[in-house]
Write a protein that holds these residues in place. Structure first.
Motif, PDB file in Angstrom:
ATOM      1  N   GLY A 167       0.389 -12.450   3.842  1.00 56.85           N
ATOM      2  CA  GLY A 167       1.799 -12.898   3.695  1.00 56.85           C
ATOM      3  C   GLY A 167       2.612 -11.980   2.888  1.00 56.85           C
ATOM      4  N   GLU A 168       3.314 -12.500   1.742  1.00 55.27           N
ATOM      5  CA  GLU A 168       4.085 -11.214   0.975  1.00 55.27           C
ATOM      6  C   GLU A 168       3.335 -10.790   0.138  1.00 55.27           C
ATOM      7  N   SER A 169       2.016 -11.023   0.038  1.00 57.77           N
ATOM      8  CA  SER A 169       1.287 -10.663  -1.258  1.00 57.77           C
ATOM      9  C   SER A 169       0.289  -9.286  -0.721  1.00 57.77           C
ATOM     10  N   LEU A 170       0.391  -8.304  -1.502  1.00 57.40           N
ATOM     11  CA  LEU A 170      -0.404  -6.921  -1.546  1.00 57.40           C
ATOM     12  C   LEU A 170      -1.823  -7.101  -1.516  1.00 57.40           C
ATOM     13  N   ALA A 171      -2.469  -6.684  -0.483  1.00 56.17           N
ATOM     14  CA  ALA A 171      -4.121  -7.130  -0.312  1.00 56.17           C
ATOM     15  C   ALA A 171      -4.616  -5.770  -0.344  1.00 56.17           C
ATOM     16  N   ALA A 172      -4.442  -4.698   0.160  1.00 54.96           N
ATOM     17  CA  ALA A 172      -4.928  -3.428   0.541  1.00 54.96           C
ATOM     18  C   ALA A 172      -4.371  -2.185   0.772  1.00 54.96           C
ATOM     19  N   LEU A 173      -4.833  -1.195   0.315  1.00 56.84           N
ATOM     20  CA  LEU A 173      -4.180   0.207   0.651  1.00 56.84           C
ATOM     21  C   LEU A 173      -5.228   1.033   1.314  1.00 56.84           C
ATOM     22  N   GLU A 174      -4.906   1.874   2.341  1.00 60.09           N
ATOM     23  CA  GLU A 174      -5.931   2.748   2.726  1.00 60.09           C
ATOM     24  C   GLU A 174      -4.985   4.013   2.950  1.00 60.09           C
ATOM     25  N   ILE A 175      -5.558   5.098   2.262  1.00 62.34           N
ATOM     26  CA  ILE A 175      -4.904   6.205   2.155  1.00 62.34           C
ATOM     27  C   ILE A 175      -5.679   7.232   2.691  1.00 62.34           C
ATOM     28  N   LEU A 176      -5.140   8.026   3.427  1.00 63.05           N
ATOM     29  CA  LEU A 176      -5.931   9.408   4.089  1.00 63.05           C
ATOM     30  C   LEU A 176      -4.950  10.651   3.582  1.00 63.05           C
ATOM     31  N   ASP A 177      -5.783  11.552   2.780  1.00 65.80           N
ATOM     32  CA  ASP A 177      -4.987  12.653   2.263  1.00 65.80           C
ATOM     33  C   ASP A 177      -5.041  13.888   3.078  1.00 65.80           C
ATOM     34  N   SER A 178      -4.309  14.970   2.924  1.00 61.28           N
ATOM     35  CA  SER A 178      -4.280  15.991   3.934  1.00 61.28           C
ATOM     36  C   SER A 178      -5.853  16.942   3.845  1.00 61.28           C
ATOM     37  N   PHE A 179      -6.594  16.544   2.990  1.00 60.95           N
ATOM     38  CA  PHE A 179      -8.005  17.160   3.091  1.00 60.95           C
ATOM     39  C   PHE A 179      -9.125  16.193   3.537  1.00 60.95           C
ATOM     40  N   GLY A 180      -8.456  15.173   4.362  1.00 64.96           N
ATOM     41  CA  GLY A 180      -9.419  14.361   4.934  1.00 64.96           C
ATOM     42  C   GLY A 180     -10.149  13.297   4.168  1.00 64.96           C
ATOM     43  N   GLN A 181      -9.698  13.176   3.028  1.00 64.50           N
ATOM     44  CA  GLN A 181     -10.244  12.213   1.995  1.00 64.50           C
ATOM     45  C   GLN A 181      -9.535  10.805   2.270  1.00 64.50           C
ATOM     46  N   ARG A 182     -10.615   9.979   2.317  1.00 68.60           N
ATOM     47  CA  ARG A 182     -10.070   8.487   2.503  1.00 68.60           C
ATOM     48  C   ARG A 182     -10.135   7.687   1.052  1.00 68.60           C
ATOM     49  N   SER A 183      -8.955   7.020   0.721  1.00 70.36           N
ATOM     50  CA  SER A 183      -9.346   6.130  -0.516  1.00 70.36           C
ATOM     51  C   SER A 183      -8.819   4.778   0.240  1.00 70.36           C
ATOM     52  N   VAL A 184      -9.814   3.789  -0.293  1.00 67.69           N
ATOM     53  CA  VAL A 184      -9.499   2.468   0.206  1.00 67.69           C
ATOM     54  C   VAL A 184      -9.276   1.504  -1.174  1.00 67.69           C
ATOM     55  N   LEU A 185      -8.301   0.771  -1.294  1.00 71.19           N
ATOM     56  CA  LEU A 185      -8.223  -0.148  -2.606  1.00 71.19           C
ATOM     57  C   LEU A 185      -8.110  -1.605  -2.124  1.00 71.19           C
ATOM     58  N   LYS A 186      -8.927  -2.511  -2.611  1.00 71.25           N
ATOM     59  CA  LYS A 186      -8.692  -3.798  -2.213  1.00 71.25           C
ATOM     60  C   LYS A 186      -8.210  -4.488  -3.563  1.00 71.25           C
ATOM     61  N   PHE A 187      -7.357  -5.190  -3.470  1.00 74.71           N
ATOM     62  CA  PHE A 187      -6.783  -6.182  -4.619  1.00 74.71           C
ATOM     63  C   PHE A 187      -7.219  -7.500  -4.484  1.00 74.71           C
ATOM     64  N   ASP A 188      -7.681  -8.219  -5.454  1.00 75.59           N
ATOM     65  CA  ASP A 188      -7.956  -9.491  -5.669  1.00 75.59           C
ATOM     66  C   ASP A 188      -7.555 -10.316  -7.002  1.00 75.59           C
ATOM     67  N   LYS A 189      -7.376 -11.478  -6.999  1.00 74.53           N
ATOM     68  CA  LYS A 189      -6.676 -12.054  -8.314  1.00 74.53           C
ATOM     69  C   LYS A 189      -5.263 -11.639  -8.309  1.00 74.53           C
ATOM     70  N   VAL A 190      -4.689 -11.727  -7.082  1.00 73.55           N
ATOM     71  CA  VAL A 190      -3.384 -11.206  -7.197  1.00 73.55           C
ATOM     72  C   VAL A 190      -2.310 -12.311  -7.840  1.00 73.55           C
ATOM     73  N   GLU A 191      -1.487 -11.829  -8.650  1.00 78.33           N
ATOM     74  CA  GLU A 191      -0.260 -12.605  -9.079  1.00 78.33           C
ATOM     75  C   GLU A 191       0.833 -12.200  -8.597  1.00 78.33           C
ATOM     76  N   VAL A 192       1.701 -12.933  -7.933  1.00 79.99           N
ATOM     77  CA  VAL A 192       3.109 -12.500  -7.346  1.00 79.99           C
ATOM     78  C   VAL A 192       4.315 -12.967  -8.307  1.00 79.99           C
ATOM     79  N   ASN A 193       4.956 -12.019  -8.705  1.00 75.09           N
ATOM     80  CA  ASN A 193       6.106 -12.430  -9.712  1.00 75.09           C
ATOM     81  C   ASN A 193       5.931 -12.767 -10.920  1.00 75.09           C
ATOM     82  N   PRO A 194       4.835 -12.227 -11.575  1.00 82.06           N
ATOM     83  CA  PRO A 194       4.243 -12.863 -12.758  1.00 82.06           C
ATOM     84  C   PRO A 194       5.295 -12.389 -13.947  1.00 82.06           C
ATOM     85  N   ALA A 195       5.622 -12.913 -14.946  1.00 84.97           N
ATOM     86  CA  ALA A 195       6.350 -12.456 -16.116  1.00 84.97           C
ATOM     87  C   ALA A 195       5.511 -11.494 -16.938  1.00 84.97           C
TER      88      ALA A 195
END
Length: 214
Positions: A167-195
């Motif tokens: 939906g509107e909630s960020l769940a994952a990022l998959e990053i490929l850099d110029s050296f061929g290294q891959r970083s995968v970030l998976k998010f959980d317990k996501v809170e949208v618009n918290p104070a």
């Protein structure tokens, strides 16, 4: 500091999704940028170096917490296996390595540019993102809507980023850099618009830390 820079690399399978699902990724990104002004989550990051002949691939896994607030404030607080902090306060980007007890301060505008952090926290709207990235919807997978973002600047250290949304909630990022290294970030317990508490994005230099300003 090498470990820390890997942490910064500071957010590709096929499916049978139809064209409407591909459009859904762009719609999710637009809604995220427009409607989500702050967020908080836990994350797991897996870094996979490029394969080298005769050497086994060894993934590096880190965990921590993530917070952001538009425009331009965010914090990646790494807890395991090493204590590290990446914090942007709107003016400066602060990098802290607890093992080295070393802080690096950079001007935020120069340090971020076309980075995954810019996708998450910096842009005020989709048009602002399109000034720095070529954006295209990617096939739906893992129950998420995806967008592929390729920096328009070709002299950076980033090949592309894929951003996954529930939906509107960020769940994952998959990053490929110029050296061929891959970083995968998976998010959980996501809170949208918290104070978020006052001071969330204020950096305090630890006692005795060396400070390098760039």
């Amino acid at each position: 500091m090498k470990r820390f820079l890997l942490g910064c690399s500071l957010l590709l399978l096929l499916s049978t999704a139809a064209g409407s699902a591909w459009a859904g990724g762009m719609e999710s990104l637009e809604a995220f940028v427009k409607n989500v002004r702050s967020g908080r989550a836990q994350f797991t990051q897996t870094v996979t170096p490029p394969a080298r002949e005769g050497e086994p691939v060894r993934n590096r896994v880190s965990t921590g917490s993530f917070e952001f607030q538009r425009p331009g404030k965010f914090k990646f607080d790494y807890k395991k296996p090493f204590v590290q902090l990446i914090l942007a306060d709107g003016q400066s980007l602060w990098l802290y390595d607890a093992d080295l007890n070393q802080v690096t301060q950079r001007k935020q505008a120069q340090a971020l540019g076309s980075t995954p952090a810019a996708l998450i926290a910096a842009a005020a709207d989709l048009r602002a993102l399109q000034a720095d990235f070529d954006l295209e919807a990617a096939p739906e997978r893992d129950g998420l809507q995806w967008v592929k973002a390729t920096p328009k600047a070709k002299d950076g250290q980033l090949q592309h980023v894929q951003v996954g949304f529930a939906g509107e909630s960020l769940a994952a990022l998959e990053i490929l850099d110029s050296f061929g290294q891959r970083s995968v970030l998976k998010f959980d317990k996501v809170e949208v618009n918290p104070a978020l508490p006052a001071g969330t994005f204020t950096f305090k230099t630890p006692a005795g830390a060396d400070v390098i300003r760039q």
